[in-house]
Design an enzyme around this catalytic site. Structure first.
Site, PDB file in Angstrom:
ATOM      1  CG  ASP A 235      -5.388  -1.888  -2.116  1.00 19.73           C
ATOM      2  OD1 ASP A 235      -5.769  -1.738  -3.300  1.00 19.73           O
ATOM      3  OD2 ASP A 235      -5.028  -2.989  -1.668  1.00 19.73           O
TER       4      ASP A 235
HETATM    5  C1  BGC Z   1      -5.422  -4.712  -4.663  1.00 25.54           C
HETATM    6  C2  BGC Z   1      -4.246  -3.900  -5.149  1.00 25.54           C
HETATM    7  C3  BGC Z   1      -4.515  -3.405  -6.543  1.00 25.54           C
HETATM    8  C4  BGC Z   1      -5.777  -2.602  -6.530  1.00 25.54           C
HETATM    9  C5  BGC Z   1      -6.146  -2.055  -7.882  1.00 25.54           C
HETATM   10  C6  BGC Z   1      -6.741  -4.000  -4.826  1.00 25.54           C
HETATM   11  O1  BGC Z   1      -7.807  -4.870  -4.601  1.00 25.54           O
HETATM   12  O2  BGC Z   1      -5.229  -5.057  -3.304  1.00 25.54           O
HETATM   13  O3  BGC Z   1      -3.084  -4.702  -5.125  1.00 25.54           O
HETATM   14  O4  BGC Z   1      -3.422  -2.683  -7.005  1.00 25.54           O
HETATM   15  O5  BGC Z   1      -6.857  -3.428  -6.093  1.00 25.54           O
HETATM   16  O6  BGC Z   1      -6.547  -3.083  -8.732  1.00 25.54           O
END
Ligand code: BGC
Length: 768
Positions: A235
């Site tokens: 993530d």
């Molecule tokens: C989120 C993810 C997301 C990623 C990219 C993170 O803060 O938890 O779900 O895909 O950011 O935007």
């Protein structure tokens, strides 16, 4: 160059030709959304997800702050889940794939399939259900559709990311059974069935270890147990120790970090702290992903915005749940005069905040759509309140006046966007107080009131659920939700959505109450297996609307169910008849239980479902299959999935609390040989296929001895109590609970330590 990469050389060969620095560089991002171009390996783009393409040009961020290119905002997972319709989710997946391809995006960051552990989780709108079968089946369908277009999915957030508070640090402390049976089960299904190109590790810790560094999660479970052959991406910002993360099985760190952690990898390899082959593996997986993305890319790809808007409307309508419809208030007659009340009718809330925030190609409001059906003249509108609760003076009075002058009042209520978002949780599950007051005032002047709800997480409905004749839960419906609401209100679409989560009477009744969001860096999943409806059923708690509930404008009758069992699992067949006058669709739900099970279980667990469209008057035999693997529980003695043998109860119902029939079926259990130790109890030793027959007579004799010679055959009488004051049955129970290594110390033991050790060794020896 691209040709070479995508068609000729293998990923491993390409990595072979790279320097150590180049290999390290491959395993982290070039920018916020792109991988690095390294040597012959081009860069690809990964973009959010999950219910639309959030491709940002400049000013990238992952919190939905800056706008992205225009894209269709399909209904978020909270709504799509309620459709209970895998075929629909697959079509939405295809459309998402088309849009991603047209934008040059190689991986779309979704779907999110975390379990809705508490209704307070601020991100529940991005998740499908409180049940792992629903999440797994529907998540698989979306991945299948998306990847059919040559665009990769990113199954997220792996694992146990069930809250937003402290999400970047908190340790989700979970026992092995709930972890496997509830929180990982959906991930396992999607991985095994669909092989998503990527899996995204979550921010949180799981039982103390950051998910990004969790070798057990990322390698032993994901790859060794489930056979995952794709890439693990972090993530955004989840990695704190890149060397540990790579060694644990995390291949790609996102986003870019100025090469800082690439240098750490290089240094670790040089210092002999990280085997270069580990880096080779990660880099090879990045190259394979790039190859897949290039093979799917098409510079000329485009998509039909209108057609996608149409699909978004169809999906939204299929997701709406008719919670209540007393006296047939719905569907509305087109000639009825209507007072549309509530700002949400004019200013729809159709998605949640954070990284999934889409810049829609257009947005339909329910007010416009209703006016299209009923004619502007027959539809009055009054906002009734402001969405943020400010400056509402006079709005309620005006709304009450409009309601009293109309045949029907349709009251649009909901949560303001500020209350639910990625990044933080809710503090309660209440609708704003001014909206609740408005319900009472409108009801007082017009009993024909319909409430239409817009909320991403469950809200408490008990204050009016028994008094308002009709309630539609529309969740967050995406950009075409306005038209979909009108379709359902006027009956162009017969509602067929079902709740994938329970609507509790009170927050205090919810499973994680008292254990959410945790404290001092830990959240204890104290409810264990009893998540969602499993909890309410086990505790026999009243709920406002149960899991699986949803009404239709028609009615369905179930005939007698029959169930059969084979090596693949169970097949339940039940005739279902549409007994009303409208075409409609029913969601036939199959739950199982095993009375007398040797392990803790919920009273019923969903194991399969089928959505079936039936014309008015039509009768059809519906088959729902239950996979044998879905009957298994996680056995902590042997660390394996096991199907316990016995007579299962198989219930078929229209919801978890509207069971229409139950049948039983014998299921043969998996053979299990729990290794014996000196700490195994006498009962466990007696139940062992090898040791049991060897010790049973001796222990029966010992029991008889202890009872003073009486009734060793187990016949229980008061006279047989002996000096201990218990009968033969009690004696066998008492002895049965005793570890065998302790029993040998007691007088009358049939054998000593040495013989016991021999017995254990022969019992544990591999059988021919
Ligand atoms: C989120 C993810 C997301 C990623 C990219 C993170 O803060 O938890 O779900 O895909 O950011 O935007």
């Amino acid at each position: 160059m691209t040709e070479t990469l995508s068609h000729a050389a293998s990923a491993a060969d390409i990595v072979d030709g790279l320097t150590l620095e180049q290999k390290a560089a491959l395993t982290s991002g070039a920018s916020f959304w792109r991988t690095k171009q390294v040597g012959p390996v081009p860069s690809i783009m990964l973009t959010d997800g999950p219910h639309g393409v959030r491709k940002q040009d400049e000013s990238a961020d992952h919190l939905g702050i800056n706008d992205s290119v225009k894209a269709t905002c399909f209904p978020p997972a909270v709504a799509l889940g309620s459709s209970f319709d895998p075929e629909l989710l697959e079509r939405v997946g295809v459309a998402l794939g088309e849009e991603a391809r047209a934008e040059g995006v190689g991986v779309l960051l979704g779907p999110g399939i975390n379990i809705k552990r508490s209704p307070l989780c601020g991100r529940n709108f991005e998740y499908l259900s409180e049940d792992p079968i629903v999440s797994g089946v529907l998540g698989s369908a979306l991945v299948r559709g998306l990847q059919s277009q040559g665009v990769g999915a990113s199954l997220k957030h792996y694992a146990a990311n069930n809250q937003e508070d402290d999400r970047m640090r908190v340790s989700a402390d979970i026992d092995p059974r709930p972890l496997r049976e509830i929180y990982l089960r959906g991930f396992q299904r999607v991985v095994e069935d669909e092989q998503p190109w990527t899996v995204m590790c979550s921010y949180n810790r799981v039982n103390g270890i950051p998910a990004s560094e969790h070798h057990w999660l990322l390698t032993e479970v994901l790859r060794d147990d489930w056979g995952f052959d794709g890439l693990v991406v972090s993530d955004w910002g989840a990695v704190t120790n890149r060397v540990n993360a790579l060694a644990a099985g995390l291949d790609l760190e996102m986003p870019a970090n100025d090469g800082r952690s690439d240098a750490q990898l290089v240094a670790a390899v040089r210092a002999g702290e990280l085997d270069e082959s580990v880096l080779d593996t990660g880099a090879t997986r990045v190259v394979s992903l790039v190859q897949r993305a290039l093979a799917g890319a098409d510079a000329d790809a485009s998509y039909d915005r209108d057609a996608h808007h149409g699909l978004a409307r169809e999906a939204a309508a299929a997701s709406i749940v008719l919670l209540r419809n007393e006296g047939g208030v719905l569907p509305l007659a087109p000639e009825a005069s209507v007072a549309v009340i509530g700002e949400f009718a004019r200013t729809p809330r159709f998605q949640g905040g954070g990284s999934s925030h889409i810049n829609p190609t257009r947005v339909d409001s329910a007010l416009e759509a209703i006016r299209e059906v009923a004619g502007a003249g027959a539809v009055a509108f009054a906002p009734g309140f402001t969405i943020d609760g400010s400056d509402a003076a006079g709005l309620a009075d005006e709304a009450v006046a409009a309601a009293s002058a109309a045949d029907v009042a349709v009251l649009f209520l909901g949560l303001p966007a500020s209350l639910e978002s990625e990044g933080y949780d809710r503090r309660d599950i209440e609708l704003p107080v001014e909206q609740l007051e408005l319900v009472d005032r409108v009801l007082a002047v017009n009993p024909n009131t319909v409430v239409v709800l817009s909320n991403g997480g469950v809200v408490r409905l008990a204050p009016f659920a028994e008094r308002v004749p009709a309630i539609l839960e529309t969740w967050l419906l995406g950009q075409a939700g306005g038209g979909a609401v009108a379709d359902v209100l006027y009956g162009a679409v017969n509602p067929a959505g079902r709740l994938t989560e329970t609507v509790p009477v009170r927050l205090q009744d919810t499973p994680a109450w008292g254990n959410f969001p945790g404290e001092h860096g830990h959240v204890r999943y104290g409810e264990g297996l009893l998540v969602g409806y499993r909890w309410y059923d086990a505790r026999e708690l009243d709920v406002t609307y149960p899991f699986g509930h949803g009404l239709s404008y028609t009615t369905f009758e179930y005939g007698d169910a029959v169930v059969s069992s084979d090596d693949d699992g169970l097949a339940l067949r039940v005739p279902v008849t549409n007994t009303g006058e409208r075409d409609g669709a029913e969601v036939v739900q199959v739950y199982t239980s095993l009375p007398g099970s040797a392990v803790a279980r919920a009273p019923r667990e969903l194991k399969g479902f089928a959505k079936v469209a039936l014309a008015a008057g039509e009768r059809r035999e519906v088959e729902v299959r239950v996979r044998r693997s879905d009957l298994a529980y996680w056995d902590t003695r042997v660390d394996l999935w096991l199907v316990e043998g016995g007579e299962y109860t198989v219930e078929v119902g229209a919801s978890s609390r509207d069971i229409r029939g139950a049948v039983t079926v014998d299921v043969e259990g998996d053979p299990v040989r729990v290794p014996l130790t000196v700490e195994s109890t006498i009962a466990e030793v007696m139940a062992h296929p090898v040791a049991g027959p060897m010790v049973a007579p001796a222990f029966a004799a010992m029991a008889a001895d202890m009872l003073g010679g009486a009734h060793a055959d187990g016949e229980a009488t008061a006279e047989s109590a002996g000096g201990l004051g218990i009968d033969a049955e009690g004696m066998m129970q008492m002895m049965g609970a005793m570890p065998i290594g302790r029993a040998v110390m007691f007088p009358g033991s049939p054998f000593g330590f040495e013989q016991l050790e021999q017995l254990i060794a022969s019992a544990n020896a591999p059988q021919a």
